[in-house]
Design a protein around this motif. Sequence first.
Motif, mmCIF file in Angstrom:
data_model
loop_
_atom_site.group_PDB
_atom_site.id
_atom_site.type_symbol
_atom_site.label_atom_id
_atom_site.label_comp_id
_atom_site.label_asym_id
_atom_site.label_seq_id
_atom_site.Cartn_x
_atom_site.Cartn_y
_atom_site.Cartn_z
ATOM 1 N N LYS A 178 3.582 9.975 -7.882
ATOM 2 C CA LYS A 178 4.405 10.205 -9.076
ATOM 3 C C LYS A 178 3.564 10.174 -10.357
ATOM 4 C CE LYS A 178 8.602 8.156 -7.061
ATOM 5 N NZ LYS A 178 9.482 9.336 -7.198
ATOM 6 N N ASN A 179 2.230 10.059 -10.182
ATOM 7 C CA ASN A 179 1.290 10.019 -11.318
ATOM 8 C C ASN A 179 1.523 8.818 -12.235
ATOM 9 O OD1 ASN A 179 -0.067 12.476 -10.611
ATOM 10 N ND2 ASN A 179 1.666 13.617 -11.466
ATOM 11 N N LEU A 180 1.933 7.686 -11.617
ATOM 12 C CA LEU A 180 2.203 6.482 -12.392
ATOM 13 C C LEU A 180 1.051 5.479 -12.337
ATOM 14 C CD1 LEU A 180 5.960 5.990 -11.419
ATOM 15 C CD2 LEU A 180 5.038 6.868 -13.571
ATOM 16 N N LEU A 181 0.090 5.707 -11.428
ATOM 17 C CA LEU A 181 -1.073 4.828 -11.322
ATOM 18 C C LEU A 181 -2.169 5.554 -10.540
ATOM 19 C CD1 LEU A 181 -0.883 3.885 -8.136
ATOM 20 C CD2 LEU A 181 0.646 2.146 -9.031
ATOM 21 N N PHE A 182 -3.337 4.896 -10.464
ATOM 22 C CA PHE A 182 -4.458 5.419 -9.692
ATOM 23 C C PHE A 182 -4.870 4.354 -8.683
ATOM 24 C CE2 PHE A 182 -4.568 7.607 -13.715
ATOM 25 C CZ PHE A 182 -4.900 8.915 -13.383
ATOM 26 N N ARG A 183 -4.784 4.683 -7.407
ATOM 27 C CA ARG A 183 -5.162 3.717 -6.386
ATOM 28 C C ARG A 183 -6.666 3.506 -6.342
ATOM 29 N NH1 ARG A 183 -3.216 5.211 -0.713
ATOM 30 N NH2 ARG A 183 -3.579 7.349 -1.472
ATOM 31 N N THR A 184 -7.084 2.255 -6.077
ATOM 32 C CA THR A 184 -8.480 1.899 -5.877
ATOM 33 C C THR A 184 -8.557 1.050 -4.624
ATOM 34 O OG1 THR A 184 -8.306 -0.143 -7.184
ATOM 35 C CG2 THR A 184 -8.929 1.873 -8.361
ATOM 36 N N HIS A 185 -9.770 0.726 -4.204
ATOM 37 C CA HIS A 185 -9.941 -0.149 -3.046
ATOM 38 C C HIS A 185 -9.359 -1.533 -3.353
ATOM 39 C CE1 HIS A 185 -11.698 -1.887 0.536
ATOM 40 N NE2 HIS A 185 -12.241 -2.848 -0.208
ATOM 41 N N GLY A 186 -8.317 -1.906 -2.630
ATOM 42 C CA GLY A 186 -7.720 -3.228 -2.810
ATOM 43 C C GLY A 186 -6.699 -3.331 -3.907
ATOM 44 N N GLY A 187 -6.311 -2.203 -4.523
ATOM 45 C CA GLY A 187 -5.338 -2.291 -5.605
ATOM 46 C C GLY A 187 -5.105 -0.969 -6.291
ATOM 47 N N ALA A 188 -4.856 -1.047 -7.607
ATOM 48 C CA ALA A 188 -4.600 0.166 -8.384
ATOM 49 C C ALA A 188 -4.911 -0.091 -9.850
ATOM 50 C CB ALA A 188 -3.155 0.621 -8.223
ATOM 51 N N ASN A 189 -5.197 0.980 -10.575
ATOM 52 C CA ASN A 189 -5.471 0.927 -12.004
ATOM 53 C C ASN A 189 -4.424 1.722 -12.775
ATOM 54 O OD1 ASN A 189 -7.867 -0.339 -11.228
ATOM 55 N ND2 ASN A 189 -9.064 0.700 -12.792
ATOM 56 N N ARG A 218 0.827 -1.213 0.000
ATOM 57 C CA ARG A 218 0.000 0.000 0.000
ATOM 58 C C ARG A 218 0.864 1.266 0.000
ATOM 59 N NH1 ARG A 218 -5.207 -1.680 0.645
ATOM 60 N NH2 ARG A 218 -5.464 -3.701 1.693
ATOM 61 N N LYS A 219 1.983 1.210 0.716
ATOM 62 C CA LYS A 219 2.918 2.343 0.700
ATOM 63 C C LYS A 219 3.515 2.523 -0.691
ATOM 64 C CE LYS A 219 4.352 2.367 5.564
ATOM 65 N NZ LYS A 219 5.484 2.138 6.512
ATOM 66 N N ASP A 220 3.836 1.394 -1.341
ATOM 67 C CA ASP A 220 4.368 1.451 -2.710
ATOM 68 C C ASP A 220 3.361 2.111 -3.651
ATOM 69 O OD1 ASP A 220 6.710 0.189 -1.971
ATOM 70 O OD2 ASP A 220 6.043 -1.799 -2.610
ATOM 71 N N LEU A 221 2.102 1.679 -3.540
ATOM 72 C CA LEU A 221 1.063 2.215 -4.431
ATOM 73 C C LEU A 221 0.826 3.701 -4.167
ATOM 74 C CD1 LEU A 221 -1.568 -0.687 -4.421
ATOM 75 C CD2 LEU A 221 0.264 -0.256 -6.061
ATOM 76 N N LYS A 222 0.877 4.079 -2.904
ATOM 77 C CA LYS A 222 0.702 5.488 -2.557
ATOM 78 C C LYS A 222 1.822 6.341 -3.148
ATOM 79 C CE LYS A 222 -0.202 8.510 1.406
ATOM 80 N NZ LYS A 222 -0.357 8.575 2.886
ATOM 81 N N LEU A 223 3.053 5.831 -3.063
ATOM 82 C CA LEU A 223 4.207 6.551 -3.613
ATOM 83 C C LEU A 223 4.105 6.667 -5.133
ATOM 84 C CD1 LEU A 223 7.039 7.819 -3.263
ATOM 85 C CD2 LEU A 223 7.978 5.509 -3.459
ATOM 86 N N LEU A 224 3.725 5.556 -5.786
ATOM 87 C CA LEU A 224 3.621 5.563 -7.246
ATOM 88 C C LEU A 224 2.475 6.463 -7.723
ATOM 89 C CD1 LEU A 224 4.272 1.761 -7.884
ATOM 90 C CD2 LEU A 224 5.812 3.670 -8.426
ATOM 91 N N GLU A 225 1.417 6.560 -6.923
ATOM 92 C CA GLU A 225 0.322 7.459 -7.282
ATOM 93 C C GLU A 225 0.775 8.907 -7.200
ATOM 94 O OE1 GLU A 225 -4.398 7.541 -6.460
ATOM 95 O OE2 GLU A 225 -3.181 7.829 -4.672
#
Length: 254
Positions: free
Chosen positions: A45-56, A36-43
């Motif tokens: 950086k505008n590299l993904l969009f977090r969703t409930h339980g994952g990312a798009n 979740r920390k990884d996804l937050k960091l990547l978001e």
Amino acid sequence: MVTDRHQLILDQLQREGRVNVLELCKELKVSSVTIRKDLKLLEKKNLLFRTHGGANATNPYTVDRPVNEKEKLQSSEKADIATVAAQLIEPNDSIIIASGTTVLALAKKIQIKESLTVVTSALNVAIELIKHPNVEVIQLGGYLRKSSSSVTGSYAETILHDFFCTKLFLGVDGIDMELGLTTTNSLEAQLNKQMIAHSRKIIVLSDSTKFGKRGFGRICGLEEVDQVITDSGISEHYKKDLESLGIEVTIVPR
């Protein structure tokens, strides 16, 4: 700084269009807190969009657009989907056609010699079908949404209580494996729920760009859906996930 773990997440996102926290935990052998920390960091950086339980990979949230604008989007795919859907209509059927540009395309493809009863919330669908002498059209009443040329509200829901139809042809703004079917308008979502409750078979007509998208109003979970008709742009991942839920997935050829 993008680490090797981050790159693995981004690579999977590029391949499949989405990632799941629990699956990443197993694959990368780290905790859900770390992912979740990884996804937050990547978001950030505008590299993904977090969703409930994952990312798009793309922004999953849809916005309302005028019907004449939406008609121009994926128009050939919608026409092909409509052609296949029209073949499911049988003599003496009583069906519900909801609102949206894909189900409007279906109305334009209907060519039936026997009698057919159609209940619809969409004014443009009704206008398309009144030219057929053997099609009885029941237009639901209520508040008319100008952006979709369709009605919503308690009056339309009340009228539906008097009917039970063989099939519902439903257009949506988003199909999400966790949230289910959604639309941009909450009142439309409520009416769609009533349509589902008064139909034997639920058939969703959706071009592949709707997968992984979320609208403001939730219609239902995917367990309510019997069949999805879409185009060949759907990922194998989404196809397998839908079929694992017992949903018949029909992909129209290019």
